[in-house]
Design a protein around this motif. Structure first.
Motif, PDB file in Angstrom:
ATOM      1  N   GLY A 159       0.804  -1.214   0.000  1.00 11.07           N
ATOM      2  CA  GLY A 159       0.000   0.000   0.000  1.00 11.07           C
ATOM      3  C   GLY A 159       0.840   1.269   0.000  1.00 11.07           C
ATOM      4  N   ASP A 160       1.814   1.341   0.923  1.00  7.69           N
ATOM      5  CA  ASP A 160       2.554   2.597   1.059  1.00  7.69           C
ATOM      6  C   ASP A 160       4.076   2.412   1.020  1.00  7.69           C
ATOM      7  OD1 ASP A 160       2.995   1.358   3.449  1.00  7.69           O
ATOM      8  OD2 ASP A 160       2.044   2.892   4.705  1.00  7.69           O
ATOM      9  N   GLY A 161       4.539   1.192   0.793  1.00  9.32           N
ATOM     10  CA  GLY A 161       5.977   0.958   0.684  1.00  9.32           C
ATOM     11  C   GLY A 161       6.723   0.968   2.010  1.00  9.32           C
ATOM     12  N   SER A 162       5.988   1.051   3.131  1.00  7.56           N
ATOM     13  CA  SER A 162       6.662   1.087   4.427  1.00  7.56           C
ATOM     14  C   SER A 162       7.154  -0.318   4.815  1.00  7.56           C
ATOM     15  CB  SER A 162       5.701   1.621   5.498  1.00  7.56           C
ATOM     16  OG  SER A 162       4.573   0.784   5.601  1.00  7.56           O
ATOM     17  N   VAL A 163       8.173  -0.357   5.673  1.00 13.52           N
ATOM     18  CA  VAL A 163       8.796  -1.628   6.038  1.00 13.52           C
ATOM     19  C   VAL A 163       7.906  -2.402   7.009  1.00 13.52           C
ATOM     20  CG1 VAL A 163      10.784  -2.726   7.121  1.00 13.52           C
ATOM     21  CG2 VAL A 163      11.112  -0.724   5.660  1.00 13.52           C
ATOM     22  N   HIS A 164       7.679  -3.662   6.685  1.00 12.85           N
ATOM     23  CA  HIS A 164       6.850  -4.545   7.502  1.00 12.85           C
ATOM     24  C   HIS A 164       7.738  -5.421   8.379  1.00 12.85           C
ATOM     25  CE1 HIS A 164       3.570  -7.380   8.403  1.00 12.85           C
ATOM     26  NE2 HIS A 164       4.336  -8.365   7.979  1.00 12.85           N
ATOM     27  N   GLY A 165       8.909  -5.761   7.855  1.00 12.46           N
ATOM     28  CA  GLY A 165       9.823  -6.641   8.570  1.00 12.46           C
ATOM     29  C   GLY A 165      10.909  -7.105   7.625  1.00 12.46           C
ATOM     30  N   ALA A 166      11.508  -8.264   7.933  1.00 12.41           N
ATOM     31  CA  ALA A 166      12.572  -8.759   7.069  1.00 12.41           C
ATOM     32  C   ALA A 166      12.625 -10.276   7.143  1.00 12.41           C
ATOM     33  CB  ALA A 166      13.905  -8.174   7.503  1.00 12.41           C
ATOM     34  N   GLU A 167      13.072 -10.884   6.038  1.00 11.67           N
ATOM     35  CA  GLU A 167      13.305 -12.333   6.028  1.00 11.67           C
ATOM     36  C   GLU A 167      14.790 -12.600   6.218  1.00 11.67           C
ATOM     37  OE1 GLU A 167      12.050 -14.507   2.521  1.00 11.67           O
ATOM     38  OE2 GLU A 167      12.667 -16.428   3.386  1.00 11.67           O
ATOM     39  N   ALA A 168      15.094 -13.537   7.116  1.00 12.04           N
ATOM     40  CA  ALA A 168      16.478 -13.954   7.353  1.00 12.04           C
ATOM     41  C   ALA A 168      16.875 -15.003   6.327  1.00 12.04           C
ATOM     42  CB  ALA A 168      16.594 -14.525   8.765  1.00 12.04           C
ATOM     43  N   LEU A 169      18.009 -14.773   5.642  1.00 11.72           N
ATOM     44  CA  LEU A 169      18.498 -15.708   4.622  1.00 11.72           C
ATOM     45  C   LEU A 169      19.953 -16.043   4.936  1.00 11.72           C
ATOM     46  CD1 LEU A 169      16.798 -13.753   1.720  1.00 11.72           C
ATOM     47  CD2 LEU A 169      16.193 -16.104   2.372  1.00 11.72           C
ATOM     48  N   VAL A 170      20.213 -17.325   5.190  1.00  8.28           N
ATOM     49  CA  VAL A 170      21.533 -17.720   5.677  1.00  8.28           C
ATOM     50  C   VAL A 170      22.532 -17.871   4.526  1.00  8.28           C
ATOM     51  CG1 VAL A 170      21.051 -20.217   5.629  1.00  8.28           C
ATOM     52  CG2 VAL A 170      22.706 -19.306   7.284  1.00  8.28           C
ATOM     53  N   ARG A 171      23.791 -17.553   4.779  1.00  8.13           N
ATOM     54  CA  ARG A 171      24.898 -17.726   3.833  1.00  8.13           C
ATOM     55  C   ARG A 171      26.072 -18.359   4.559  1.00  8.13           C
ATOM     56  NH1 ARG A 171      21.247 -16.198   1.304  1.00  8.13           N
ATOM     57  NH2 ARG A 171      20.847 -14.327   0.126  1.00  8.13           N
ATOM     58  N   TRP A 172      26.969 -18.959   3.773  1.00  7.80           N
ATOM     59  CA  TRP A 172      28.163 -19.594   4.343  1.00  7.80           C
ATOM     60  C   TRP A 172      29.389 -18.926   3.746  1.00  7.80           C
ATOM     61  CZ3 TRP A 172      29.300 -25.580   3.623  1.00  7.80           C
ATOM     62  CH2 TRP A 172      30.492 -25.904   4.277  1.00  7.80           C
TER      63      TRP A 172
END
Ligand code: C2E
Ligand code: CA
Ligand code: CA
Ligand code: CA
Length: 287
Positions: free
Chosen positions: A50-63
């Motif tokens: 709707g307004d482009g505001s931040v809802h949260g984040a997804e954690a993505l693991v790397r090595w």
């Protein structure tokens, strides 16, 4: 196999050999890598369409592998699942991510302009089958002082297809505590839509393939109808709809018109270090 001239020692495919060695080498290196702290997490924001505001984040693991550099999860998660290391690795990812959510909340308050800042963490089917899941999660939330409703666990549709009640029980318990459960990669697993009612999920994550079909504006009318139907069904079941893989403004606009709630993709931000979300949340708060 290729035969090169008279040299019969070139019969084997050296690239295939390298892949096998790497696969085996990576598998055996996993436990030490976890102990040495070679894994790290990137965060990709989820925004309100709707307004482009931040809802949260997804954690993505790397090595960060000492020889091979940064390896994506597709390279090592299947290996970790095969050996069972996914259980301690997944627990580590969960703890780190929840700690990060705590840090964001301490810095910006419990809520952004758009509501509570949330953290999404991927859960492997092996973790689901592991008896310690509920207790581990409860302990991590208690240790960090993060409310259960700030956490969303993402489980793939394929992991839940045909899941019996024993497998769903831990998810139900977590859902009752207030943890959100998202059905990841939705639309790729041929699950019965009516089956959704049986699952303790509160979010549908529409697979990237749907987003890709919105590349043109206006998009293919049949694709539009399908997404429209999924969104209507999801909303009628009180599920929120997140779309992944949004790469262009046209896709974002099309998906917003179709009624999707939140979005994630390179158009907004690539996965990155936690400081990057700080910047986004800051923009958010001053907007
Ligand atoms: P996923 O959960 O579907 O995560 C989304 C993937 O799409 C991520 O790939 C992300 O970097 C990528 N992506 C995000 N936006 C865009 C976009 O606009 N365009 C395109 N083309 N791609 C985009 P990544 O980071 O390589 O992760 C791959 C998969 O690995 C994830 O797919 C998830 O299934 C798995 N994974 C990642 N972290 C974890 C983890 O901590 N535990 C477990 N069990 N699995 C994980
Ligand atoms: Ca995911
Ligand atoms: Ca996904
Ligand atoms: Ca995916």
């Amino acid at each position: 196999a290729k035969s090169a001239g008279g040299n019969r020692f070139e019969l084997a495919d050296p690239e295939a050999d390298a892949r096998v060695i790497t696969r085996h080498g990576l598998t055996t290196a996993l436990p030490a890598a976890l102990e040495r702290g070679e894994f790290f997490i990137e965060y990709q924001p989820l925004v309100h369409l709707g307004d482009g505001s931040v809802h949260g984040a997804e954690a993505l693991v790397r090595w960060l592998h000492p020889q091979h550099g940064v390896l994506g999860p597709d390279r090592f998660i299947p290996l970790a699942e095969h050996t069972g290391l996914i259980v301690p690795l997944g627990r580590w990812v969960l703890e780190q991510s929840v700690r990060q959510a705590r840090a964001w909340r301490e810095r910006y308050g419990e809520t952004t302009a758009a509501g509570p800042l949330r953290i999404n963490v991927n859960l492997s089917p092996c973790q689901l089958a592991h008896p310690g899941l509920v207790q581990d999660t409860v302990e991590i939330l208690e240790r960090t002082g993060v409310a259960p409703d700030a956490l969303c666990l993402e489980v793939t549709e394929s992991a839940l297809i045909g899941a019996d009640d024993d497998l769903l029980k831990p998810l139900r318990r977590l859902a009752e505590m207030g943890v959100d459960i998202a059905l990841d990669d939705f639309g790729t697993g041929y699950s019965n839509l009516a089956n959704l009612r049986r699952l303790p999920v509160s979010v549908l994550k529409l697979d990237r393939s749907f987003t890709q079909s919105m590349q043109q504006f206006p998009a293919d009318p049949v694709d539009l109808k399908i997404v429209e139907g999924i969104v209507a069904l999801a909303h009628s079941l009180d599920l929120a709809v997140t779309v992944e893989g949004v790469e262009t403004g046209a896709q974002a606009e099309q998906l917003r018109i179709l009624g999707c709630d939140t979005a994630q993709g390179w158009y907004y931000a690539r996965p990155g270090p936690p400081e990057r979300l700080h910047e986004l949340a800051l923009v958010d708060a001053t907007a």
